[in-house]
Design a protein around this motif. Structure first.
Motif, short mmCIF file in Angstrom:
data_model
loop_
_atom_site.label_atom_id
_atom_site.label_comp_id
_atom_site.label_asym_id
_atom_site.label_seq_id
_atom_site.Cartn_x
_atom_site.Cartn_y
_atom_site.Cartn_z
N ALA A 133 0.84 -1.20 0.00
CA ALA A 133 0.00 0.00 0.00
C ALA A 133 0.87 1.25 0.00
N GLU A 134 1.94 1.21 0.80
CA GLU A 134 2.87 2.34 0.85
C GLU A 134 3.52 2.59 -0.51
N TYR A 135 4.02 1.53 -1.12
CA TYR A 135 4.75 1.70 -2.38
C TYR A 135 3.81 2.10 -3.52
N TYR A 136 2.63 1.53 -3.57
CA TYR A 136 1.69 1.89 -4.63
C TYR A 136 1.28 3.36 -4.50
N ALA A 137 1.15 3.83 -3.26
CA ALA A 137 0.84 5.25 -3.06
C ALA A 137 1.97 6.12 -3.59
N ASP A 138 3.22 5.73 -3.31
CA ASP A 138 4.37 6.50 -3.79
C ASP A 138 4.48 6.45 -5.31
N GLU A 139 4.05 5.32 -5.90
CA GLU A 139 4.07 5.19 -7.36
C GLU A 139 3.02 6.08 -8.02
N GLY A 140 1.99 6.43 -7.27
CA GLY A 140 0.85 7.12 -7.85
C GLY A 140 -0.21 6.17 -8.35
N ILE A 146 -5.21 1.87 -2.47
CA ILE A 146 -6.42 1.78 -1.66
C ILE A 146 -6.82 0.32 -1.46
N SER A 147 -6.72 -0.48 -2.51
CA SER A 147 -7.07 -1.89 -2.42
C SER A 147 -6.21 -2.62 -1.37
N GLU A 148 -4.89 -2.38 -1.42
CA GLU A 148 -4.01 -3.01 -0.45
C GLU A 148 -4.27 -2.46 0.95
N ALA A 149 -4.54 -1.16 1.03
CA ALA A 149 -4.78 -0.54 2.33
C ALA A 149 -6.02 -1.11 3.00
N LYS A 150 -7.06 -1.34 2.22
CA LYS A 150 -8.29 -1.91 2.78
C LYS A 150 -8.03 -3.29 3.37
N GLN A 151 -7.27 -4.10 2.65
CA GLN A 151 -6.99 -5.45 3.14
C GLN A 151 -6.06 -5.41 4.36
N THR A 152 -5.15 -4.45 4.38
CA THR A 152 -4.29 -4.29 5.55
C THR A 152 -5.11 -3.83 6.75
N TYR A 153 -6.04 -2.93 6.49
CA TYR A 153 -6.87 -2.37 7.55
C TYR A 153 -7.67 -3.45 8.28
N ASP A 154 -8.13 -4.44 7.54
CA ASP A 154 -8.88 -5.53 8.16
C ASP A 154 -8.06 -6.23 9.24
N PHE A 196 -14.05 4.45 4.07
CA PHE A 196 -14.02 3.06 4.53
C PHE A 196 -13.27 2.92 5.85
N PHE A 197 -12.31 3.82 6.10
CA PHE A 197 -11.44 3.71 7.25
C PHE A 197 -11.94 4.59 8.40
N LYS A 198 -12.00 4.03 9.60
CA LYS A 198 -12.45 4.82 10.75
C LYS A 198 -11.51 6.00 10.98
N SER A 199 -12.05 7.08 11.53
CA SER A 199 -11.25 8.28 11.77
C SER A 199 -10.12 8.00 12.74
#
Length: 380
Positions: A133-140, A146-154, A196-199
């Motif tokens: 999620a970090e690297y894809y964000a840096d890639e743009g 977001i997809s990786e972040a959602k799965q990490t968030y779970d 999707f992510f809690k505050s």
């Protein structure tokens, strides 16, 4: 170091695992074995201290002890990133690093297919997806991030209720609380996707990270590194950053990346007497990134302490000359060098040349403070 979730590394291996008995050995070959966890700790400590040969000796033992385990691929990824620090999406080993993380996910999913509640499978998939999620964000690559972040968030959600029981959870939860609020402020493009992510809670996140730095065992290095980075680049509080960086440099004196961050904090705190020895050591490093950093810090010292504009100009230009030998890293330091040259040329009465430097500072800026200062000079 631009992550929403932070660099989740092999140091977090045990955060999801309560104490296990020997009967867990087959199900949890790493978490149930104090000797294997200790072996991993020693290996990672050598990596942090840039002692890669010593780390590889231990790595071979780990590979024999944990055949086919996702921990091996995570260690491979860890080796790659620290050998190429500062590591980013443009680093030579980036594709290989991503492949190792994907291998971690694949092996973790095999474990979870047989045992959906397996702590090792859960942890390693969480770790790998957080990094992706970090690297894809840096890639743009926003949708992939977001997809990786959602799965990490779970996975991360499980940690919110466990911080009182296990201080290792304070790191990931603290990072989440801080960056959940801060990241979309710096990167507005993500705001529409974060419902999707809690505050989060920035102040609570900072408190939890400080607790992680003091109470964590396996998470303390990353906790100190990320907390110092937050205070340097997000909170504009170098004095607070300094205490975390002193800890890291005391424990890992051979780590040039930690030395650079300590020197940066010392310069920002105007503790110039302490910067000299660090700068001298960094000047002798074979990596031009560290030589660039040292020249920048010497330039700031000559400009602001000694008021020696000639020497300051030399060091700033030397820093930029070193930076010309590599791409896609050191942007912040480049912006500071251009900013310093702009100030010097303005004091010397060369407004046109100064404005060119201020515009370059804005072009390379990664912080609001640099942009604000450069734009302020351009307006006057």
């Amino acid at each position: 170091m631009k992550s929403t979730f932070g660099l989740i590394t092999v140091l977090l291996f045990v955060i999801l695992s309560p104490p296990h008995t020997a009967t867990s050995q087959e199900r949890l070959p790493l978490f149930s074995s104090k000797s294997k966890i200790k072996l991993v700790q020693l290996c990672v400590d050598h990596i942090y201290n840039m002692e890669f040969d010593e780390a590889r000796v231990l790595y071979k033992e780990i590979k024999i002890a944990l055949p086919g385990h996702p921990a091996i691929d995570m260690l491979d990824a860890f080796f790659i990133s620290w050998q190429e620090m500062p590591f980013n999406v443009h680093s030579p080993g980036y594709k290989n690093h991503i492949a190792k993380l994907q291998a971690v996910i694949e092996k973790s999913q095999k474990i979870l297919k047989e045992d959906a509640d397996n702590e090792e499978g859960i942890f390693f998939e969480m770790s790998a997806r957080g990094l992706l999620a970090e690297y894809y964000a840096d890639e743009g690559s926003y949708m992939k991030a977001i997809s990786e972040a959602k799965q990490t968030y779970d996975f991360i959600k499980k940690g919110f209720e466990l911080t009182d029981k296990n201080p290792e959870f304070l790191f990931t939860v603290g990072l989440y609380n801080y960056f959940r609020e801060t990241y979309p402020e710096r990167h507005p493009i993500y705001k529409p996707f974060l419902w999707f992510f809690k505050s989060g809670d920035k102040q609570l996140g900072l408190k939890q990270l400080d607790q992680a730095c003091r109470q964590g065992v396996l998470t303390k290095v990353e906790a100190n590194l990320y907390t110092s980075y937050i205070y340097l680049r997000y909170e504009n509080n170098p004095e607070t950053a300094l205490k975390y960086l002193r800890r890291l440099n005391k424990d890992y004196p051979k780590n040039a990346f930690f030395q650079t961050k300590l020197a940066e904090a010392l310069v920002m705190n105007e503790r110039y007497k302490e910067v000299g020895p660090l700068a001298d050591e960094l000047l002798g490093n074979s990596d031009p990134y560290y030589r660039m950093s040292a020249n920048l810090f010497l330039g700031i010292m000559e400009e602001k302490k000694a008021q020696n504009l000639s020497d300051a100009t030399y060091y700033y230009q030397k820093a930029l000359s070193e930076s010309a030998t590599f791409e896609f890293k050191g942007e912040y330091y480049k912006s500071l060098a251009y900013l310093g040259l702009g100030r010097i040329f303005r004091r010397q009465g060369n407004s046109d040349l100064a404005d060119g430097q201020f515009n370059l500072a804005i072009e390379w800026a990664t912080t609001e403070e640099v942009e604000k200062e450069a734009k302020g000079y351009l307006k006057h």
